[in-house]
Design a protein around this motif. Structure first.
Motif, PDB file in Angstrom:
ATOM      1  N   UNK A 197     -14.479  -6.067  76.334  1.00  0.00           N
ATOM      2  CA  UNK A 197     -13.771  -6.982  75.450  1.00  0.00           C
ATOM      3  C   UNK A 197     -12.464  -6.308  75.019  1.00  0.00           C
ATOM      4  N   UNK A 198     -11.399  -7.021  75.196  1.00  0.00           N
ATOM      5  CA  UNK A 198     -10.075  -6.494  74.844  1.00  0.00           C
ATOM      6  C   UNK A 198      -9.904  -6.433  73.330  1.00  0.00           C
ATOM      7  N   UNK A 199      -9.400  -5.294  72.832  1.00  0.00           N
ATOM      8  CA  UNK A 199      -9.126  -5.239  71.395  1.00  0.00           C
ATOM      9  C   UNK A 199      -7.942  -6.139  71.056  1.00  0.00           C
ATOM     10  N   UNK A 200      -7.964  -6.689  69.853  1.00  0.00           N
ATOM     11  CA  UNK A 200      -6.853  -7.526  69.420  1.00  0.00           C
ATOM     12  C   UNK A 200      -5.682  -6.639  69.022  1.00  0.00           C
ATOM     13  N   UNK A 201      -4.478  -7.162  69.239  1.00  0.00           N
ATOM     14  CA  UNK A 201      -3.295  -6.416  68.842  1.00  0.00           C
ATOM     15  C   UNK A 201      -3.265  -6.348  67.314  1.00  0.00           C
ATOM     16  N   UNK A 202      -3.165  -5.141  66.765  1.00  0.00           N
ATOM     17  CA  UNK A 202      -3.143  -5.010  65.313  1.00  0.00           C
ATOM     18  C   UNK A 202      -1.917  -5.694  64.705  1.00  0.00           C
ATOM     19  N   UNK A 203      -2.137  -6.339  63.603  1.00  0.00           N
ATOM     20  CA  UNK A 203      -1.060  -7.026  62.888  1.00  0.00           C
ATOM     21  C   UNK A 203      -0.898  -6.347  61.537  1.00  0.00           C
ATOM     22  N   UNK A 204       0.321  -5.936  61.196  1.00  0.00           N
ATOM     23  CA  UNK A 204       0.503  -5.258  59.906  1.00  0.00           C
ATOM     24  C   UNK A 204       0.237  -6.208  58.736  1.00  0.00           C
ATOM     25  N   UNK A 205      -0.232  -5.626  57.667  1.00  0.00           N
ATOM     26  CA  UNK A 205      -0.493  -6.406  56.460  1.00  0.00           C
ATOM     27  C   UNK A 205       0.815  -6.934  55.892  1.00  0.00           C
ATOM     28  N   UNK A 206       0.741  -8.099  55.275  1.00  0.00           N
ATOM     29  CA  UNK A 206       1.891  -8.647  54.557  1.00  0.00           C
ATOM     30  C   UNK A 206       2.042  -7.870  53.254  1.00  0.00           C
ATOM     31  N   UNK A 207       3.286  -7.672  52.839  1.00  0.00           N
ATOM     32  CA  UNK A 207       3.517  -6.991  51.567  1.00  0.00           C
ATOM     33  C   UNK A 207       3.092  -7.934  50.445  1.00  0.00           C
ATOM     34  N   UNK A 208       2.078  -7.533  49.687  1.00  0.00           N
ATOM     35  CA  UNK A 208       1.596  -8.424  48.628  1.00  0.00           C
ATOM     36  C   UNK A 208       2.571  -8.483  47.452  1.00  0.00           C
ATOM     37  N   UNK A 209       2.711  -9.648  46.883  1.00  0.00           N
ATOM     38  CA  UNK A 209       3.596  -9.785  45.723  1.00  0.00           C
ATOM     39  C   UNK A 209       2.871  -9.440  44.438  1.00  0.00           C
ATOM     40  N   UNK A 210       1.546  -9.545  44.447  1.00  0.00           N
ATOM     41  CA  UNK A 210       0.796  -9.256  43.237  1.00  0.00           C
ATOM     42  C   UNK A 210      -0.269  -8.184  43.458  1.00  0.00           C
ATOM     43  N   UNK A 211      -0.130  -7.410  44.532  1.00  0.00           N
ATOM     44  CA  UNK A 211      -1.110  -6.374  44.836  1.00  0.00           C
ATOM     45  C   UNK A 211      -0.786  -5.074  44.134  1.00  0.00           C
ATOM     46  N   UNK A 212      -1.642  -4.111  44.327  1.00  0.00           N
ATOM     47  CA  UNK A 212      -1.429  -2.793  43.739  1.00  0.00           C
ATOM     48  C   UNK A 212      -0.281  -2.090  44.466  1.00  0.00           C
ATOM     49  N   UNK A 213       0.233  -1.058  43.843  1.00  0.00           N
ATOM     50  CA  UNK A 213       1.299  -0.261  44.454  1.00  0.00           C
ATOM     51  C   UNK A 213       0.808   0.330  45.775  1.00  0.00           C
ATOM     52  N   UNK A 214      -0.457   0.736  45.802  1.00  0.00           N
ATOM     53  CA  UNK A 214      -1.039   1.292  47.026  1.00  0.00           C
ATOM     54  C   UNK A 214      -1.023   0.261  48.156  1.00  0.00           C
ATOM     55  N   UNK A 215      -1.425  -0.969  47.854  1.00  0.00           N
ATOM     56  CA  UNK A 215      -1.430  -2.027  48.871  1.00  0.00           C
ATOM     57  C   UNK A 215      -0.019  -2.305  49.384  1.00  0.00           C
ATOM     58  N   UNK A 216       0.953  -2.276  48.484  1.00  0.00           N
ATOM     59  CA  UNK A 216       2.352  -2.494  48.874  1.00  0.00           C
ATOM     60  C   UNK A 216       2.804  -1.373  49.804  1.00  0.00           C
ATOM     61  N   UNK A 217       2.496  -0.122  49.447  1.00  0.00           N
ATOM     62  CA  UNK A 217       2.912   1.016  50.276  1.00  0.00           C
ATOM     63  C   UNK A 217       2.219   1.001  51.637  1.00  0.00           C
ATOM     64  N   UNK A 218       0.955   0.618  51.677  1.00  0.00           N
ATOM     65  CA  UNK A 218       0.243   0.528  52.949  1.00  0.00           C
ATOM     66  C   UNK A 218       0.879  -0.545  53.826  1.00  0.00           C
ATOM     67  N   UNK A 219       1.144  -1.710  53.258  1.00  0.00           N
ATOM     68  CA  UNK A 219       1.750  -2.799  54.027  1.00  0.00           C
ATOM     69  C   UNK A 219       3.117  -2.387  54.556  1.00  0.00           C
ATOM     70  N   UNK A 220       3.914  -1.721  53.728  1.00  0.00           N
ATOM     71  CA  UNK A 220       5.231  -1.264  54.184  1.00  0.00           C
ATOM     72  C   UNK A 220       5.095  -0.229  55.295  1.00  0.00           C
ATOM     73  N   UNK A 221       4.127   0.682  55.148  1.00  0.00           N
ATOM     74  CA  UNK A 221       3.891   1.686  56.192  1.00  0.00           C
ATOM     75  C   UNK A 221       3.452   1.044  57.495  1.00  0.00           C
ATOM     76  N   UNK A 222       2.529   0.086  57.412  1.00  0.00           N
ATOM     77  CA  UNK A 222       2.063  -0.605  58.615  1.00  0.00           C
ATOM     78  C   UNK A 222       3.196  -1.371  59.274  1.00  0.00           C
ATOM     79  N   UNK A 223       4.043  -2.000  58.499  1.00  0.00           N
ATOM     80  CA  UNK A 223       5.160  -2.750  59.077  1.00  0.00           C
ATOM     81  C   UNK A 223       6.141  -1.812  59.768  1.00  0.00           C
ATOM     82  N   UNK A 224       6.396  -0.657  59.154  1.00  0.00           N
ATOM     83  CA  UNK A 224       7.295   0.325  59.776  1.00  0.00           C
ATOM     84  C   UNK A 224       6.694   0.837  61.089  1.00  0.00           C
ATOM     85  N   UNK A 225       5.400   1.128  61.072  1.00  0.00           N
ATOM     86  CA  UNK A 225       4.724   1.602  62.279  1.00  0.00           C
ATOM     87  C   UNK A 225       4.745   0.518  63.358  1.00  0.00           C
ATOM     88  N   UNK A 226       4.463  -0.734  62.978  1.00  0.00           N
ATOM     89  CA  UNK A 226       4.450  -1.841  63.950  1.00  0.00           C
ATOM     90  C   UNK A 226       5.820  -2.005  64.601  1.00  0.00           C
TER      91      UNK A 226
END
Length: 88
Positions: A1-30
């Motif tokens: 079974x083929x793995x799905x292409x990872x999709x970076x998280x959306x930057x949350x507008x009301x999430x924690x600072x950690x969630x925002x930093x993770x989403x930004x990191x994932x978007x930069x990596x993507x």
């Protein structure tokens, strides 16, 4: 079974600072991963290694390890997708 292409998280507008930093990191990596698809094999390997080192939890300060771990897991998922499609 083929793995799905990872999709970076959306930057949350009301999430924690950690969630925002993770989403930004994932978007930069993507973006970096997308840019490397047309690069020669040796450049792809160098970029992947650089990303792994940059985001490896052991290479980050203690207060950033959770963020680094989540982004590193995103990189690993991307790695699996690239390997399955023989791109890495």
């Amino acid at each position: 079974v083929a793995p799905e292409k990872p999709v970076p998280a959306e930057v949350p507008t009301d999430g924690s600072l950690e969630d925002v930093e993770v989403a930004q990191g994932e978007q930069r990596v993507a973006k970096s991963m997308a840019d490397l698809l047309d690069a020669p094999f040796s450049q792809r390997r160098k970029l992947l290694k650089k990303l792994r080192v940059e985001w490896h939890p052991d290479k980050n300060a203690e207060d950033r390890q959770t963020i680094a771990t989540r982004v590193f897991q995103f990189i690993q998922a991307h790695d699996e997708w690239l390997a399955f499609h023989e791109i890495s």
